[in-house]
Design a protein around this motif. Sequence first.
Motif, mmCIF file in Angstrom:
data_model
loop_
_atom_site.group_PDB
_atom_site.id
_atom_site.type_symbol
_atom_site.label_atom_id
_atom_site.label_comp_id
_atom_site.label_asym_id
_atom_site.label_seq_id
_atom_site.Cartn_x
_atom_site.Cartn_y
_atom_site.Cartn_z
ATOM 1 N N SER A 336 0.832 -1.190 0.051
ATOM 2 C CA SER A 336 0.070 -0.125 -0.044
ATOM 3 C C SER A 336 0.935 1.298 -0.008
ATOM 4 C CB SER A 336 -0.872 0.010 1.145
ATOM 5 O OG SER A 336 -0.242 -0.256 2.464
ATOM 6 N N ASP A 337 2.166 1.271 0.343
ATOM 7 C CA ASP A 337 3.030 2.387 0.215
ATOM 8 C C ASP A 337 3.293 2.394 -1.195
ATOM 9 O OD1 ASP A 337 3.356 2.279 2.716
ATOM 10 O OD2 ASP A 337 4.727 0.961 2.914
ATOM 11 N N ALA A 338 3.458 3.966 -1.269
ATOM 12 C CA ALA A 338 4.079 4.283 -2.587
ATOM 13 C C ALA A 338 5.524 4.158 -2.927
ATOM 14 C CB ALA A 338 3.920 6.039 -2.854
ATOM 15 N N VAL A 339 5.703 3.324 -4.010
ATOM 16 C CA VAL A 339 6.985 3.076 -4.176
ATOM 17 C C VAL A 339 7.388 3.434 -5.713
ATOM 18 C CG1 VAL A 339 8.758 0.945 -4.412
ATOM 19 C CG2 VAL A 339 6.917 1.120 -2.863
ATOM 20 N N TYR A 340 8.562 3.864 -5.989
ATOM 21 C CA TYR A 340 8.924 4.307 -7.293
ATOM 22 C C TYR A 340 10.728 4.255 -7.207
ATOM 23 C CZ TYR A 340 10.252 8.926 -5.417
ATOM 24 O OH TYR A 340 10.698 10.145 -4.466
ATOM 25 N N ALA A 341 11.094 4.105 -8.650
ATOM 26 C CA ALA A 341 12.471 4.220 -8.666
ATOM 27 C C ALA A 341 12.761 5.320 -9.793
ATOM 28 C CB ALA A 341 12.944 2.881 -8.990
ATOM 29 N N LYS A 342 14.128 5.798 -9.729
ATOM 30 C CA LYS A 342 14.465 6.714 -11.165
ATOM 31 C C LYS A 342 15.777 6.335 -11.417
ATOM 32 C CE LYS A 342 11.815 10.555 -9.085
ATOM 33 N NZ LYS A 342 11.893 12.112 -8.540
ATOM 34 N N ASP A 343 15.998 6.708 -12.771
ATOM 35 C CA ASP A 343 17.430 6.743 -13.123
ATOM 36 C C ASP A 343 18.427 7.811 -12.717
ATOM 37 O OD1 ASP A 343 16.778 8.611 -14.799
ATOM 38 O OD2 ASP A 343 16.538 7.463 -16.729
ATOM 39 N N LEU A 344 19.421 7.892 -12.981
ATOM 40 C CA LEU A 344 20.472 9.032 -12.763
ATOM 41 C C LEU A 344 20.030 10.414 -13.215
ATOM 42 C CD1 LEU A 344 24.056 7.190 -12.888
ATOM 43 C CD2 LEU A 344 22.477 7.893 -10.984
ATOM 44 N N ARG A 347 14.594 10.192 -14.339
ATOM 45 C CA ARG A 347 13.362 9.528 -15.126
ATOM 46 C C ARG A 347 12.821 8.213 -14.321
ATOM 47 N NH1 ARG A 347 16.889 11.035 -19.549
ATOM 48 N NH2 ARG A 347 17.861 9.090 -19.396
ATOM 49 N N TYR A 348 11.762 8.226 -14.342
ATOM 50 C CA TYR A 348 10.911 6.986 -13.638
ATOM 51 C C TYR A 348 11.356 5.795 -14.258
ATOM 52 C CZ TYR A 348 8.541 10.204 -10.250
ATOM 53 O OH TYR A 348 8.212 11.128 -9.366
ATOM 54 N N THR A 349 11.791 4.846 -13.569
ATOM 55 C CA THR A 349 12.043 3.495 -14.113
ATOM 56 C C THR A 349 10.962 2.345 -13.356
ATOM 57 O OG1 THR A 349 13.695 3.114 -12.295
ATOM 58 C CG2 THR A 349 14.391 3.680 -14.709
ATOM 59 N N LEU A 350 10.334 2.787 -12.176
ATOM 60 C CA LEU A 350 9.336 2.006 -11.434
ATOM 61 C C LEU A 350 8.276 2.863 -10.766
ATOM 62 C CD1 LEU A 350 8.661 -0.928 -10.458
ATOM 63 C CD2 LEU A 350 9.859 -0.230 -8.363
ATOM 64 N N PHE A 351 7.088 2.397 -11.036
ATOM 65 C CA PHE A 351 5.830 3.357 -10.827
ATOM 66 C C PHE A 351 4.770 2.273 -10.182
ATOM 67 C CE2 PHE A 351 2.731 6.518 -11.148
ATOM 68 C CZ PHE A 351 3.457 7.807 -10.805
ATOM 69 N N ASN A 352 4.607 2.211 -8.914
ATOM 70 C CA ASN A 352 3.542 1.159 -8.554
ATOM 71 C C ASN A 352 2.234 1.615 -8.352
ATOM 72 O OD1 ASN A 352 3.719 2.556 -6.073
ATOM 73 N ND2 ASN A 352 3.649 0.933 -4.789
ATOM 74 N N ALA A 353 1.241 0.665 -8.038
ATOM 75 C CA ALA A 353 -0.316 1.224 -8.061
ATOM 76 C C ALA A 353 -0.369 2.279 -7.230
ATOM 77 C CB ALA A 353 -1.067 0.038 -7.937
ATOM 78 N N LYS A 361 -1.897 9.291 -12.573
ATOM 79 C CA LYS A 361 -1.134 9.098 -13.865
ATOM 80 C C LYS A 361 -0.752 7.460 -13.978
ATOM 81 C CE LYS A 361 -0.591 13.180 -15.381
ATOM 82 N NZ LYS A 361 -1.024 14.050 -14.259
ATOM 83 N N SER A 362 -0.747 6.903 -14.853
ATOM 84 C CA SER A 362 -0.575 5.336 -15.190
ATOM 85 C C SER A 362 0.838 5.133 -15.196
ATOM 86 C CB SER A 362 -1.391 4.875 -16.330
ATOM 87 O OG SER A 362 -0.870 5.354 -17.594
ATOM 88 N N ALA A 363 1.242 3.960 -14.801
ATOM 89 C CA ALA A 363 2.599 3.846 -14.845
ATOM 90 C C ALA A 363 3.242 4.005 -16.166
ATOM 91 C CB ALA A 363 3.083 2.557 -14.188
ATOM 92 N N GLU A 364 2.421 3.506 -17.357
ATOM 93 C CA GLU A 364 3.001 3.448 -18.773
ATOM 94 C C GLU A 364 3.090 4.869 -19.197
ATOM 95 O OE1 GLU A 364 -0.464 1.367 -20.970
ATOM 96 O OE2 GLU A 364 1.125 1.699 -23.074
ATOM 97 N N ALA A 365 2.338 5.771 -18.814
ATOM 98 C CA ALA A 365 2.454 6.997 -19.199
ATOM 99 C C ALA A 365 3.699 7.743 -18.399
ATOM 100 C CB ALA A 365 1.137 8.109 -18.801
ATOM 101 N N VAL A 366 4.069 7.432 -17.141
ATOM 102 C CA VAL A 366 4.955 8.021 -16.330
ATOM 103 C C VAL A 366 6.286 7.542 -16.496
ATOM 104 C CG1 VAL A 366 5.978 8.540 -13.751
ATOM 105 C CG2 VAL A 366 3.454 8.619 -14.544
ATOM 106 N N LEU A 367 6.521 6.347 -16.838
ATOM 107 C CA LEU A 367 7.898 5.812 -16.943
ATOM 108 C C LEU A 367 8.554 6.320 -18.071
ATOM 109 C CD1 LEU A 367 6.982 1.834 -16.705
ATOM 110 C CD2 LEU A 367 8.191 3.326 -14.887
ATOM 111 N N GLY A 368 9.735 6.641 -17.857
ATOM 112 C CA GLY A 368 10.693 7.472 -18.873
ATOM 113 C C GLY A 368 10.606 9.064 -18.854
ATOM 114 N N LEU A 374 4.438 15.068 -13.429
ATOM 115 C CA LEU A 374 3.534 14.717 -12.501
ATOM 116 C C LEU A 374 3.063 15.723 -11.797
ATOM 117 C CD1 LEU A 374 5.166 11.444 -11.231
ATOM 118 C CD2 LEU A 374 3.160 11.767 -12.388
ATOM 119 N N PHE A 375 3.884 16.789 -11.401
ATOM 120 C CA PHE A 375 3.530 17.507 -10.384
ATOM 121 C C PHE A 375 3.928 19.300 -10.830
ATOM 122 C CE2 PHE A 375 5.676 14.348 -8.126
ATOM 123 C CZ PHE A 375 4.912 13.786 -7.553
ATOM 124 N N PRO A 376 3.178 20.213 -10.171
ATOM 125 C CA PRO A 376 3.449 21.501 -10.697
ATOM 126 C C PRO A 376 4.837 22.031 -10.515
ATOM 127 C CG PRO A 376 1.610 21.486 -9.180
ATOM 128 C CD PRO A 376 2.251 19.980 -9.285
#
Length: 418
Positions: A336-344, A347-353, A361-368, A374-376
């Motif tokens: 239930s925690d928000a988990v994500y990962a980014k490259d150097l 850019r997002y490489t992991l984006f959970n539910a 935003k969907s993970a498909e739209a965010v990855l890369g 995502l934010f202002p």
Amino acid sequence: MTNPAGTLAPETRIPRRLRPVSRRTDALWILSVAVVYFAAARLGLAFLIQPSGIAPVWLPSGVFLAAILLTRQDVRPWLVGTLCLTDLVAELVAGTSPALGVAYALTLTGDAVLSAWLLLRFVGNPITFRRVRGVVGWLLLSVLLSNAIAALVAAAAASVLAGASFWGAWSAWAIADGIGNLLVTPLALNWAAWAGAPWIRHPRRELEAAVLLILLAALNWVVFFGLPELRALSELMTYLNFPFLLWASLRFDMRGVTSALAIVAGVVIVDAVVSPGASRLDVGEVGNAALMAQMYIALLAVPALLLAAVASERSDTAASLREGRALLRSIVEGTSDAVYAKDLEGRYTLFNASMETITGKSAEAVLGRDDTFLFPPDEAAVVMDGDRRVMQRVATSTHEERVTAADGSVHTYLYAKG
């Protein structure tokens, strides 16, 4: 050859020590191995190169070792005793004197038992040949060390009982048994490991393997028997086996490589026996056809087996990584925690539910993409600045950040970055 213990269906599998074992099954297993062993011995004796009387390959050495490794520990003494007697019978049928036959049978038995002990003690069980360490250990401990020791005993017996040259008998025994071990042991163990599995798992891959083996057989038949008037060209064409073995090593597992080696070795041995003075590998000296055939088989087999082991290791490692990633993804998606990962580059490489729920935003739209998607702008700058501080310190940072959720509400989150 298959393990007499058999394999139970997954839903009925029980610990090995509790499985009921049929003595009849064990007896049939030992009898079947003895029949194969006797046939291999007779075949080896039939392929002596005259006038030297040297066998290019002694297949029973590989059959003996593979049979021990494929047999349960409590059944091995019965198997060893039966094969020792089988070898003695094969020697006597071939006309060997009883004393020399007994010496040879005991020596070959000791070689197989010592090889199996060394492999199980220093390489591990099971012996799969899917690791470079396993292949190298088998080559050093079994093909070379154990075989060289056993050859000393056999050479001494031949020297005392038959008046043979000690070092000549030693080299003939060591090389012929070593080549037999080199060809048969990995072939038998890898095909036995496949027993019970579907014959056709991947139709295209199996068809490709069949095409490879057919082309390899045809090539060697043409090279060794089909171009008598083009001897120089056919000698050069013997090198064409290398790309075929490279193909087998990189595309297929040990079954494909060992099967390809068996085809090549079979044609080479027949050529050396049928025409020892005119073999494509012979350079003209009496008995040299056997030596050249043995060298050619070894030069093909050793690098092919090592390359296949490297390819198998990479394949197994890649499969383990895929399994690990799938497990990690299931854990990440299930929390239930928000988990994500980014490259150097941020850019997002992991984006959970949970991140999808927060941001809308969907993970498909965010990855890369980075945080500006995502934010202002002001919030994205704060988040990205926090990422930069973590990367500069190469440490985990725990702090609060205010972000705007998908419904427009502003929330404060405790971030753990690292």
